[in-house]
Design a protein around this motif. Sequence first.
Motif, short mmCIF file in Angstrom:
data_model
loop_
_atom_site.label_atom_id
_atom_site.label_comp_id
_atom_site.label_asym_id
_atom_site.label_seq_id
_atom_site.Cartn_x
_atom_site.Cartn_y
_atom_site.Cartn_z
N VAL A 168 -15.43 13.34 -52.44
CA VAL A 168 -16.33 14.37 -52.97
C VAL A 168 -15.69 15.06 -54.17
CG1 VAL A 168 -17.37 14.80 -50.70
CG2 VAL A 168 -15.38 16.15 -51.43
N GLN A 169 -16.54 15.72 -54.93
CA GLN A 169 -16.08 16.56 -56.04
C GLN A 169 -16.71 17.93 -55.85
OE1 GLN A 169 -17.29 16.40 -60.49
NE2 GLN A 169 -15.31 15.35 -60.42
N VAL A 170 -15.87 18.94 -55.74
CA VAL A 170 -16.33 20.30 -55.46
C VAL A 170 -15.80 21.25 -56.52
CG1 VAL A 170 -16.49 22.12 -53.71
CG2 VAL A 170 -16.18 19.73 -53.00
N SER A 171 -16.68 22.09 -57.05
CA SER A 171 -16.29 23.09 -58.04
C SER A 171 -16.40 24.48 -57.41
CB SER A 171 -17.18 23.01 -59.28
OG SER A 171 -17.03 21.78 -59.94
N GLY A 172 -15.42 25.31 -57.67
CA GLY A 172 -15.45 26.68 -57.18
C GLY A 172 -14.39 27.50 -57.87
N ASN A 173 -14.40 28.79 -57.62
CA ASN A 173 -13.41 29.68 -58.20
C ASN A 173 -12.28 29.92 -57.20
OD1 ASN A 173 -15.34 29.78 -60.19
ND2 ASN A 173 -15.17 31.98 -60.52
N VAL A 174 -11.06 30.01 -57.73
CA VAL A 174 -9.90 30.20 -56.88
C VAL A 174 -9.92 31.61 -56.26
CG1 VAL A 174 -7.37 30.31 -56.80
CG2 VAL A 174 -8.52 28.59 -58.22
N VAL A 175 -9.83 31.66 -54.93
CA VAL A 175 -9.79 32.94 -54.23
C VAL A 175 -8.51 33.67 -54.61
CG1 VAL A 175 -9.70 34.06 -51.96
CG2 VAL A 175 -11.13 32.02 -52.32
N ALA A 176 -8.62 34.94 -54.95
CA ALA A 176 -7.48 35.73 -55.42
C ALA A 176 -6.32 35.69 -54.44
CB ALA A 176 -7.90 37.17 -55.67
N ASP A 177 -5.14 35.35 -54.99
CA ASP A 177 -3.88 35.34 -54.24
C ASP A 177 -3.91 34.41 -53.02
OD1 ASP A 177 -2.89 37.29 -56.01
OD2 ASP A 177 -3.73 38.91 -54.80
#
Length: 222
Positions: free
Chosen positions: A51-60
């Motif tokens: 799979v290919q998943v895009s998301g934002n990195v959770v802080a810390d």
Amino acid sequence: MNAKMKRRLIAVSGIIVIVLILVLAFVGGNSAARTMSVAEAAELADPGQKVQVSGNVVADSFSTSDNVLTFSIYDPEGDPSTHLAVRYGGAAASTFGNDVTAICTGKVGDDGVLEATELVTKCPSKYESATDALTVGQLLGYGESVHGKVVKVSGTVGAGTLGPAGQDVRFRLTDDESLSVTLPVSFDGALSDEVADGSAVVLTGALGADGTFAATDVALEG
């Protein structure tokens, strides 16, 4: 060659072609990654699927151990409380950091962690005027009186000092007026992919008692 032999040869050739088509289809189907959201990947029933998943990195949420980077991502356009854990065995780019967009390709294991074989990070360019910003020399000249106070400082990224998030020193800022004067900078946020050795940048943050500048924002000078 008689007609019977010709028919047999044609039949065998047809079978070979069909087998090759099936093999290519199987290989192609297994090598192509299915694009899905964070929520879909978190509930994936087929752990062996690429799979290919895009998301934002959770802080810390990120850490590195034995050259393996682990972090979590969320969908900024979906439910921010739904996270997907990611494990990546390659080196993180200097653009990696809190809330950066991470495009992860790999397979979700039985433990629900996406074992990424590819990681691409994207961060939009940010520009900031250097007007009213201090030089590195000016900042250091204030001594203890400026410790803990939020200021803007400008300079250039020292050659060979730029590294990924998670390090005590993300890079060293060089004074444009005196190249021998440098300032260690800590920053766990996302850097634009345009930030490189020698880039002119403007930082917002505060100088600590240990001499490290804790940046809350790093922008290209513009």
